[in-house]
Motif scaffolding. Structure first.
Motif, PDB file in Angstrom:
ATOM      1  N   CYS A   1      29.766  17.200  20.568  1.00 21.90           N
ATOM      2  CA  CYS A   1      28.531  16.444  20.808  1.00 21.90           C
ATOM      3  C   CYS A   1      28.814  14.942  20.863  1.00 21.90           C
ATOM      4  CB  CYS A   1      27.509  16.728  19.710  1.00 21.90           C
ATOM      5  SG  CYS A   1      26.903  18.405  19.759  1.00 21.90           S
ATOM      6  N   MET A   2      28.080  14.262  21.710  1.00 27.50           N
ATOM      7  CA  MET A   2      28.178  12.818  21.835  1.00 27.50           C
ATOM      8  C   MET A   2      26.770  12.271  22.101  1.00 27.50           C
ATOM      9  SD  MET A   2      29.529  12.298  25.686  1.00 27.50           S
ATOM     10  CE  MET A   2      29.031  10.601  25.648  1.00 27.50           C
TER      11      MET A   2
ATOM     12  N   ALA B   1      22.134   5.452  24.469  1.00 30.13           N
ATOM     13  CA  ALA B   1      22.230   6.411  25.579  1.00 30.13           C
ATOM     14  C   ALA B   1      22.853   5.753  26.812  1.00 30.13           C
ATOM     15  CB  ALA B   1      20.851   6.968  25.910  1.00 30.13           C
ATOM     16  N   VAL B   2      22.414   4.512  27.095  1.00 34.22           N
ATOM     17  CA  VAL B   2      22.923   3.805  28.281  1.00 34.22           C
ATOM     18  C   VAL B   2      24.428   3.564  28.141  1.00 34.22           C
ATOM     19  CG1 VAL B   2      22.881   1.601  29.520  1.00 34.22           C
ATOM     20  CG2 VAL B   2      20.737   2.747  28.938  1.00 34.22           C
ATOM     21  N   THR B   3      24.845   3.098  26.959  1.00 32.88           N
ATOM     22  CA  THR B   3      26.272   2.818  26.743  1.00 32.88           C
ATOM     23  C   THR B   3      27.098   4.096  26.940  1.00 32.88           C
ATOM     24  OG1 THR B   3      25.605   1.178  25.124  1.00 32.88           O
ATOM     25  CG2 THR B   3      27.931   1.843  25.106  1.00 32.88           C
TER      26      THR B   3
ATOM     27  N   LEU C   1      18.413  12.804  28.003  1.00 38.20           N
ATOM     28  CA  LEU C   1      17.788  12.414  29.276  1.00 38.20           C
ATOM     29  C   LEU C   1      16.561  11.539  29.018  1.00 38.20           C
ATOM     30  CD1 LEU C   1      17.928  15.821  31.216  1.00 38.20           C
ATOM     31  CD2 LEU C   1      19.214  13.751  31.756  1.00 38.20           C
ATOM     32  N   LEU C   2      15.759  11.931  28.027  1.00 35.89           N
ATOM     33  CA  LEU C   2      14.538  11.165  27.720  1.00 35.89           C
ATOM     34  C   LEU C   2      14.884   9.761  27.219  1.00 35.89           C
ATOM     35  CD1 LEU C   2      12.480  14.030  26.040  1.00 35.89           C
ATOM     36  CD2 LEU C   2      11.936  12.884  28.199  1.00 35.89           C
ATOM     37  N   ALA C   3      15.886   9.676  26.347  1.00 36.64           N
ATOM     38  CA  ALA C   3      16.284   8.362  25.818  1.00 36.64           C
ATOM     39  C   ALA C   3      16.890   7.496  26.917  1.00 36.64           C
ATOM     40  CB  ALA C   3      17.286   8.548  24.687  1.00 36.64           C
TER      41      ALA C   3
END
Lengths: 349, 125
Positions: B122-123, B29-31, B15-17
């Motif tokens: 995990c991703m 993170a966006v991708t 969430l922070l990234a």
């Protein structure tokens, strides 16, 4: 500082990973919940067999309430708060339905100043049914061929049982969804409440005499025996159920035939669970349930065929509407996320 | 069998990234998030985050980048369980693991390597 590939820590393999159950302390109240729910089920079945099935709204609300208490033992206070709000909404929905349905045959009062009363449909539904049935009255034909006074056949039991599920199955599904997934419960309730609301509206604007009334009071179709919808259940020994049912009928509206909520409710449950049913043959079997219900309603003289078809149409419309609304909500939320994250490409002129 | 689509937990580090354009792994993170949003729109997944971790974005969250994210509400019992977790001393990680176990979450979007030692998908990879 850079790390060479050889130095990078390798993630643990699947077999080396620690299962969450091994580190997260167990929910000690989970077995209590499961035990209570099984105990509830056992008592419910005992009650069903020896005392009869509770079907009036208050008894059903109490039995659902007890089940939910069993299912929510040890859940967070917030979950209980949400459950309380949901329950209030549920009670308001049924209360509004009962009041509207009961008063629908008296028309609509506008602030007590004047009252609009819609004409009672006596012949129109009969005429539509005759068109659908190639000139025959299906209620009369079915009773003439299959009903034998004093004899309960297997199809009487099937029809009666199917008819009575109307008072139980949608509510049992509601309670089960409540316990399993609040999200699915909300999806179900939106469709269910829409159906009740639309049904009530039609009860007001289109008061319709059911076939038994058209036969008995207006003599516009042949003789129809009634009530016979409980005979199959009587045959199985569920007398308590039938007594409650008679008490409930005294508060009903005799001209609330259009649309048939029996037919609607018989469709709403299969339709809701259809996406989770994989084999096509099973889907087909599940979808025969509303067909059996409509046939039973016509056989008992409780509804016209067109009442059932209108009930199904309302159900499909409710699913279509909420399906679109939910899709739109997802699209809007996804769009808001993308609008922030995706760079706006410059427009070249 | 669950009636709901599988849930993907957006963990605190993710969430922070995601929400800080200056963060080192913002682009990754966006991708990953845009891919998840596509799946959310098709109703293939539900995106969830722990209420405690969503608090900084809570007012108006439904109008921004986290609009598709549903909240996993943390109760006293969850906090109590997280505090009692001896294998994981970090409270936030313990709380996320508790919520994963109680809410049957199998996939976690995270940049915190500690989650990779647990039986979770995990991703981003």
């Amino acid at each position: 500082m850079s790390i060479s590939v050889d130095e990078m820590p390798t993630p643990p393999s699947a077999s080396e990973r620690t299962p969450l159950r091994a580190v997260v302390p167990i929910d000690v109240l989970r077995p209590v919940r499961i035990t209570l729910m099984f105990a509830y089920l056992a008592i419910y079945l005992w009650w069903l067999r020896f005392r009869g099935l509770p079907i009036d709204r208050i008894s059903v609300a109490i039995s659902v309430g007890i089940f939910l208490v069993c299912a929510f033992v040890g859940r967070s206070w917030r979950t209980w708060g949400v459950l309380l709000l949901d329950s209030m909404g549920y009670c308001v929905m049924w209360l509004a339905y009962e009041r509207t349905r009961g008063a629908a045959d008296e028309g609509i009062s506008f602030f007590g100043l004047f009252r609009v009363k819609f004409p009672l449909q006596v012949e129109s539904m009969r005429n539509i049914d005759r068109v659908l049935s190639f000139g025959y009255d299906p209620n009369v034909v079915l009773q003439h061929h299959f009903f034998h006074r004093g004899v309960v056949r297997w199809y009487d039991v099937v029809a009666s049982t199917t008819y009575m599920t109307h008072f139980v199955v949608p509510i049992v599904v509601m309670a089960a969804l409540w316990a399993v997934s609040h999200r699915q419960w909300a999806r179900y309730m939106k469709r269910f409440a829409t159906l009740l609301g639309a049904g009530c509206l039609l009860f007001v604007v289109l008061p319709t005499a059911p076939p038994w009334m058209v036969s008995k009071n207006y003599h516009l179709i042949g003789s129809i025996q009634r009530p016979i919808n409980y005979l199959g259940f009587y045959h199985l020994g569920f007398k308590g159920f039938t007594n409650d049912y008679k008490v409930q009928l005294s508060n009903g509206n005799a001209v609330a035939a259009m649309p048939s909520l029996h037919a609607s409710f018989a469709l709403i449950v299969p339709l809701f669970f259809l996406p989770w049913i994989r084999p096509k043959w099973l889907k087909a079997i599940v979808l025969t349930f509303p067909l059996i219900m409509l046939t039973s309603l016509v056989y008992f003289g409780e509804h016209w065929i067109i009442d059932g078809l209108a009930g199904w149409a309302l159900t499909f419309a409710s699913f279509w509407f909420w399906g679109r609304m939910e899709q739109r909500t997802r699209r809007n939320r996804a769009g808001r996320a993308r609008a922030v994250l995706e760079p706006v490409e410059p427009v070249l002129t | 069998m669950s009636l709901d689509p599988p849930k993907v937990l957006l963990e605190q580090s993710f969430l922070l990234a995601l929400t800080n354009p200056l963060a080192a792994r913002h682009d990754i993170a966006v991708t990953a998030y845009l891919e998840l949003v596509d799946q959310y729109e098709r109703e293939a997944v539900l995106l969830v985050a722990v209420s405690d971790h969503l608090r900084p974005w809570q007012p108006g969250r439904r109008h921004g980048v986290l609009a598709p994210v549903d909240v996993l509400h943390v109760g006293h019992q969850h906090r109590r369980v997280a505090r009692r977790m001896v294998a994981e001393p970090d409270f936030d990680v313990a709380l996320s693991l508790t919520m994963c176990e109680r809410e049957r979450v199998q996939r976690v979007a995270t940049f915190d390597d500690r989650f990779r030692s647990y039986a979770l998908d995990c991703m981003p990879d």
